[in-house]
Design a protein around this motif. Structure first.
Motif, PDB file in Angstrom:
ATOM      1  N   ARG A 215       0.849  -1.183   0.000  1.00 33.67           N
ATOM      2  CA  ARG A 215       0.000   0.000   0.000  1.00 33.67           C
ATOM      3  C   ARG A 215       0.887   1.237   0.000  1.00 33.67           C
ATOM      4  N   GLY A 216       0.626   2.153  -0.905  1.00 31.25           N
ATOM      5  CA  GLY A 216       1.492   3.315  -1.035  1.00 31.25           C
ATOM      6  C   GLY A 216       2.607   3.018  -2.024  1.00 31.25           C
ATOM      7  N   ASN A 217       3.492   3.976  -2.233  1.00 32.48           N
ATOM      8  CA  ASN A 217       4.606   3.801  -3.155  1.00 32.48           C
ATOM      9  C   ASN A 217       5.721   4.746  -2.759  1.00 32.48           C
ATOM     10  N   TYR A 218       6.738   4.820  -3.612  1.00 36.48           N
ATOM     11  CA  TYR A 218       7.889   5.623  -3.229  1.00 36.48           C
ATOM     12  C   TYR A 218       7.601   7.118  -3.251  1.00 36.48           C
ATOM     13  N   LEU A 219       6.389   7.507  -3.628  1.00 38.22           N
ATOM     14  CA  LEU A 219       6.031   8.922  -3.529  1.00 38.22           C
ATOM     15  C   LEU A 219       5.853   9.350  -2.085  1.00 38.22           C
TER      16      LEU A 219
ATOM     17  N   SER B 185      12.969  14.709  -7.310  1.00 39.46           N
ATOM     18  CA  SER B 185      12.790  15.446  -8.559  1.00 39.46           C
ATOM     19  C   SER B 185      11.355  15.922  -8.701  1.00 39.46           C
ATOM     20  N   THR B 186      11.138  17.220  -8.570  1.00 40.18           N
ATOM     21  CA  THR B 186       9.798  17.766  -8.802  1.00 40.18           C
ATOM     22  C   THR B 186       9.419  17.653 -10.276  1.00 40.18           C
ATOM     23  N   THR B 187      10.420  17.665 -11.145  1.00 38.31           N
ATOM     24  CA  THR B 187      10.157  17.543 -12.580  1.00 38.31           C
ATOM     25  C   THR B 187       9.530  16.202 -12.899  1.00 38.31           C
TER      26      THR B 187
ATOM     27  N   GLN C  54       6.163  15.661 -10.115  1.00 36.42           N
ATOM     28  CA  GLN C  54       5.057  16.614 -10.089  1.00 36.42           C
ATOM     29  C   GLN C  54       4.796  17.281 -11.431  1.00 36.42           C
ATOM     30  N   GLY C  55       5.704  17.118 -12.385  1.00 38.48           N
ATOM     31  CA  GLY C  55       5.525  17.792 -13.671  1.00 38.48           C
ATOM     32  C   GLY C  55       5.817  19.272 -13.600  1.00 38.48           C
ATOM     33  N   LYS C  56       6.577  19.691 -12.586  1.00 42.94           N
ATOM     34  CA  LYS C  56       6.887  21.105 -12.401  1.00 42.94           C
ATOM     35  C   LYS C  56       8.387  21.315 -12.278  1.00 42.94           C
ATOM     36  N   ASN C  57       8.841  22.467 -12.741  1.00 42.90           N
ATOM     37  CA  ASN C  57      10.223  22.867 -12.540  1.00 42.90           C
ATOM     38  C   ASN C  57      10.401  23.333 -11.099  1.00 42.90           C
ATOM     39  N   PRO C  58      11.629  23.438 -10.628  1.00 46.63           N
ATOM     40  CA  PRO C  58      11.844  23.906  -9.244  1.00 46.63           C
ATOM     41  C   PRO C  58      11.193  25.242  -8.934  1.00 46.63           C
ATOM     42  N   ASP C  59      11.012  26.100  -9.963  1.00 50.15           N
ATOM     43  CA  ASP C  59      10.379  27.399  -9.726  1.00 50.15           C
ATOM     44  C   ASP C  59       8.853  27.332  -9.744  1.00 50.15           C
TER      45      ASP C  59
ATOM     46  N   PRO D 230       4.607   7.260 -11.638  1.00 51.58           N
ATOM     47  CA  PRO D 230       4.989   8.451 -12.405  1.00 51.58           C
ATOM     48  C   PRO D 230       5.408   8.121 -13.828  1.00 51.58           C
ATOM     49  N   GLU D 231       6.161   7.050 -14.025  1.00 53.00           N
ATOM     50  CA  GLU D 231       6.572   6.674 -15.381  1.00 53.00           C
ATOM     51  C   GLU D 231       5.362   6.347 -16.249  1.00 53.00           C
ATOM     52  N   GLU D 232       4.374   5.655 -15.681  1.00 48.86           N
ATOM     53  CA  GLU D 232       3.172   5.320 -16.451  1.00 48.86           C
ATOM     54  C   GLU D 232       2.376   6.571 -16.789  1.00 48.86           C
TER      55      GLU D 232
END
Length: 217
Positions: free
Chosen positions: A68-72, A89-91, A94-99, A183-185
């Motif tokens: 249950r859960g994952n590495y997130l 890595s937020t990229t 989360q699909g976001k840059n550090p800013d 995330p990869e999927e």
């Protein structure tokens, strides 16, 4: 009639007796109808016991079980100074840059394997609402559940990170898929969505020269 009245009065008295004391306070020990449900015999996490040979309560995960859960959950597990190229890595996550801005392009390598993974997951989780072609003509449309078409100019011009975020957290009536897709999927689905968009807005120049003859263009 007399029996009916006796039964009726008994029911009224029982209801008043039961519900009339709701919310009242008492210092008496509550009645435990099933005491084993309130006082279960159990081993507490990270405790000790004499049952297992190693004396530990915590046991190894059985083979072929799904955790249950994952590495997130790394933020809840690791300290703040923990550094990892993937977990931190937020990229990628989360699909976001550090800013905080959306990632423009996929942070993973796009290849045939990834797009096939995206097609597989899209067919399972997305096509029912968004349609096989991504045009919003899914099986839910006749029932009034309208899904967005990926071929709108707004979405074609959106950053890949934005689409990834919608897949992750959902939007409107759409539920998030972060507990169903890694995330990869999710990035694979983004890649497949881009392929669907291009399939409906492609030109002859987009087709490799060696394959145009086969298509008659």
């Amino acid at each position: 009639m007399r029996i009916f009245l006796i039964i009726f009065v008994f029911i009224i008295a029982a209801v008043v007796s039961i519900f009339g004391f709701r919310g009242s306070l008492s210092e008496k020990t509550p009645i435990e109808i099933f005491p084993d449900m309130d006082r279960q015999a159990r081993y507490k996490p990270q405790g000790e016991n004499s049952f297992f040979e190693d004396g530990r309560n915590d046991r190894p995960i059985p083979v072929n079980t799904v955790a249950r859960g994952n590495y997130l959950n790394y933020e809840e597990v690791f300290s703040e100074d923990f550094d990892d190229t993937v977990l931190g890595s937020t990229t990628f996550l989360q699909g976001k840059n550090p800013d905080g801005s959306w990632v423009k392009k996929l942070p993973v390598e796009a290849d045939y394997t990834l797009i096939e993974l995206g097609r597989e997951k899209y067919d399972i989780f997305c096509s029912a609402c968004h349609g096989a072609a991504g045009d919003g003509n899914g099986v839910t449309k006749p029932y009034g559940i309208l899904a967005t078409s990926y071929h709108d100019d707004r979405l074609r011009n959106e950053a890949d990170g934005y689409i990834y975020d919608v897949i992750t957290n959902g939007k409107g009536l759409m539920y998030g898929l972060k507990d169903r897709l890694t995330p990869e999927e999710r990035w694979a689905v983004v890649l497949y969505v881009r392929a669907l968009q291009r399939s409906q807005n492609a030109t002859a120049e987009d087709v490799p020269a060696g394959e145009r003859a086969e298509l008659g263009i």
